[in-house]
Design a protein around this motif. Structure first.
Motif, short mmCIF file in Angstrom:
data_model
loop_
_atom_site.label_atom_id
_atom_site.label_comp_id
_atom_site.label_asym_id
_atom_site.label_seq_id
_atom_site.Cartn_x
_atom_site.Cartn_y
_atom_site.Cartn_z
N ASP A 161 42.21 30.66 29.52
CA ASP A 161 42.66 31.98 29.07
C ASP A 161 42.64 32.99 30.23
N LEU A 162 41.59 32.94 31.03
CA LEU A 162 41.50 33.87 32.16
C LEU A 162 42.57 33.57 33.20
N ALA A 163 42.78 32.29 33.48
CA ALA A 163 43.80 31.90 34.47
C ALA A 163 45.18 32.41 34.04
N ASP A 164 45.52 32.22 32.77
CA ASP A 164 46.82 32.68 32.27
C ASP A 164 46.92 34.21 32.35
N ALA A 165 45.83 34.90 32.00
CA ALA A 165 45.84 36.36 32.01
C ALA A 165 45.99 36.90 33.43
N LEU A 166 45.32 36.26 34.38
CA LEU A 166 45.41 36.70 35.78
C LEU A 166 46.83 36.52 36.32
N THR A 167 47.43 35.39 36.00
CA THR A 167 48.81 35.13 36.47
C THR A 167 49.77 36.16 35.90
N GLU A 168 49.63 36.46 34.62
CA GLU A 168 50.51 37.44 33.98
C GLU A 168 50.24 38.85 34.50
N HIS A 169 48.96 39.16 34.73
CA HIS A 169 48.59 40.49 35.21
C HIS A 169 49.12 40.71 36.63
N ALA A 170 49.14 39.67 37.43
CA ALA A 170 49.67 39.78 38.80
C ALA A 170 51.13 40.21 38.77
N LYS A 171 51.90 39.67 37.83
CA LYS A 171 53.31 40.06 37.71
C LYS A 171 53.43 41.53 37.38
N TRP A 187 35.73 29.40 40.95
CA TRP A 187 35.12 30.73 41.01
C TRP A 187 33.87 30.83 40.14
N GLU A 188 33.79 30.01 39.11
CA GLU A 188 32.63 30.04 38.22
C GLU A 188 31.60 28.97 38.58
N SER A 189 31.75 28.36 39.75
CA SER A 189 30.81 27.34 40.19
C SER A 189 29.58 27.97 40.82
N ASP A 190 28.63 27.13 41.25
CA ASP A 190 27.39 27.63 41.86
C ASP A 190 27.66 28.38 43.16
N ASN A 191 28.65 27.92 43.92
CA ASN A 191 28.97 28.55 45.21
C ASN A 191 30.45 28.94 45.21
N PRO A 192 30.80 30.01 44.53
CA PRO A 192 32.22 30.38 44.41
C PRO A 192 32.80 30.81 45.75
N PRO A 193 33.99 30.32 46.11
CA PRO A 193 34.63 30.75 47.37
C PRO A 193 35.11 32.18 47.25
N TRP A 194 35.19 32.86 48.40
CA TRP A 194 35.69 34.24 48.43
C TRP A 194 37.20 34.21 48.21
N PRO A 195 37.71 34.84 47.13
CA PRO A 195 39.14 34.76 46.81
C PRO A 195 40.03 35.42 47.86
N GLN A 196 41.28 35.00 47.86
CA GLN A 196 42.28 35.61 48.73
C GLN A 196 42.55 37.05 48.29
N PRO A 197 43.10 37.89 49.22
CA PRO A 197 43.28 39.32 48.92
C PRO A 197 44.00 39.61 47.62
N ASP A 198 45.14 38.94 47.36
CA ASP A 198 45.88 39.23 46.13
C ASP A 198 45.08 38.84 44.89
N CYS A 199 44.35 37.72 44.98
CA CYS A 199 43.52 37.30 43.85
C CYS A 199 42.41 38.32 43.59
N GLN A 200 41.85 38.87 44.68
CA GLN A 200 40.81 39.89 44.53
C GLN A 200 41.35 41.10 43.78
N LEU A 212 41.93 43.54 36.55
CA LEU A 212 41.92 43.03 35.18
C LEU A 212 40.55 43.15 34.53
N LEU A 213 39.48 42.84 35.29
CA LEU A 213 38.14 42.80 34.71
C LEU A 213 37.38 44.10 34.89
N GLY A 214 37.89 45.01 35.74
CA GLY A 214 37.28 46.33 35.88
C GLY A 214 35.95 46.35 36.59
#
Length: 424
Positions: A24-34, A51-64, A70-72
């Protein structure tokens, strides 16, 4: 009762926002990016799982940007830790202190929505930008080893200012910060021959450009990053970055000069990878763009390209393609068209003209042009220009016993030039 594992902050924010599953979050993020105007960004459930793992990688700028919007919440509030300074070599302790300190502050500032106890005045943006503008001009005359620490220190200041500003002032500081890191990266790559450091610094420039939401500046940063694999002969890496640079440029009103420069950058990368025919086609396209013109002006910070620079690109490609008469003509035209203040580029053109004459069997003329390049390098150091002179000297091995070549060696290996080259 077992304690929850993984990035519990992001999980909690996801559920609180009404997204019961990672899909659900993945779909919402993709739609929100548009809806935010970020085209081509597709986020899958596998990425959310990481991203929800023990050691989440630092997201790319657009993903950030999409996550925060979206999450505020800020990236740190969502459980992400900036990885700045943890990897990659740094040239010296001073750079390590400046870059990692500034980058950590930039990581904290990006996406931060916290209230500001004592915000900076609205004049802070213009004041910070004024120093950035001064550094931009000083680049063409100040020794790179002298200017570089000052530019990085200014970037550290910008990182400290960013979380203390809002709205227009924040965007002004972020854009100037992106330009400052871009300048530092240019110095590291072109002047100091430190491609690994340049990559890390340009990545910070891209982060800041994303914070300013300046897609044209982002395009310029990514195109500069294409030089790094391009000069190393890694065509696939250079092509991927050029596709990204052109994509960012399409999101903004780009001038004819900017679009022509993108062609020139890709042409140089293709040339370095041995594809001179493709490179010459790109340069021809750039010439057509400049001839047709554009209604959009070039950004103030784009002071590294002109018709003369394009002619220099063309001459270098024709030289490496073996089209010596054409190369001589293009380089001579570039040399004549260069304006005062373009001394660094002048050393490169002198070096390429020397290479043309060496390849044409004219060692005396080649040494004459190489000497002119050394004259200019003694005033304005430029590692790229010195590389051209060294390449010419290697090509003159068959003539090394001739007087002109010996005289060139005396110039190339005098005390001042030798110390300057080895110290850098």
């Amino acid at each position: 009762m077992p304690r929850p594992t993984g990035n519990v902050r992001l999980k909690a924010a996801r559920v609180a926002a009404g997204f019961n599953s990672q899909q659900d979050l993945a779909d919402a993020l993709t739609e929100h990016a548009k809806r935010m105007g970020i085209r081509g960004l597709s986020i899958g459930v596998r990425q959310v799982r990481r991203w929800e793992s023990d050691n989440p990688p630092w997201p790319q700028p657009d993903c950030q940007r999409v996550l925060v919007h979206l999450l505020g919440q800020s990236m740190e509030s969502l459980g992400f830790t900036p990885p700045w300074g943890s990897e990659g070599p740094t040239p010296d302790p001073t750079r390590r202190m400046l870059v990692t300190g500034g980058a950590a502050a930039l990581g904290l500032a990006m996406g931060s929505q916290r209230a500001i106890a004592a915000p900076q005045p609205t004049t802070a943006g213009a004041d910070f930008e004024a120093v950035t503008r001064s550094h931009r001009r000083l680049y063409w005359s100040v020794a790179p080893s002298t200017l570089h620490p000052a530019v990085l220190a200014h970037a550290t200041l910008g990182c400290a200012l960013l979380p203390e500003t809002t709205d227009v002032t924040r965007r002004t500081v972020a854009a100037a910060l992106a330009e400052t890191y871009l300048l530092a990266g240019r110095i590291e790559f072109f002047d100091l021959s430190q491609p690994a450091s340049a990559h890390d610094t340009l990545l910070l420039a891209l982060q800041a450009a994303g914070e300013a939401d300046d897609t044209l500046l982002g395009s310029a940063v990514i195109a500069h990053m294409a030089f790094i694999p391009g000069w190393a002969g890694e065509r696939e890496g250079a092509q991927e970055r050029m596709i990204a640079a052109r994509t960012y440029a399409r999101r903004a009103p780009a001038s004819a000069e900017f679009l022509a420069w993108l062609d020139a950058v890709e042409a140089e990368c293709e040339t370095r990878c041995g594809n001179t025919r493709t490179a010459l086609h790109l340069i021809g396209h750039a010439e057509d763009i400049l001839r047709d013109g554009s209604e959009h002006p070039s950004p103030e910070w784009m002071d590294w390209f002109s018709r003369a620079r394009l002619a220099a690109f063309k001459g270098n490609t024709e030289l490496l393609a073996g089209h010596l008469p054409q190369a001589r003509e293009a380089l001579s035209a570039a040399l004549e068209a260069l304006s005062p203040g373009e001394e660094k580029q002048r050393t490169v053109v002198y070096g390429d003209l020397a290479a043309v004459e060496a390849a044409s069997g004219n060692p005396e003329k080649a040494c004459e042009y190489a000497g002119l390049a050394l004259d200019q390098l003694a005033i304005t150091w430029y590692a790229t220009g010195m590389d051209r002179v060294r390449e010419v000297r290697r090509s003159l091995t068959a003539h090394q016993h001739e007087r002109c070549v010996r005289d060139l060696d005396d110039r190339l290996y005098d005390w001042s030039t030798t110390l300057s080259a080895l110290s850098r």
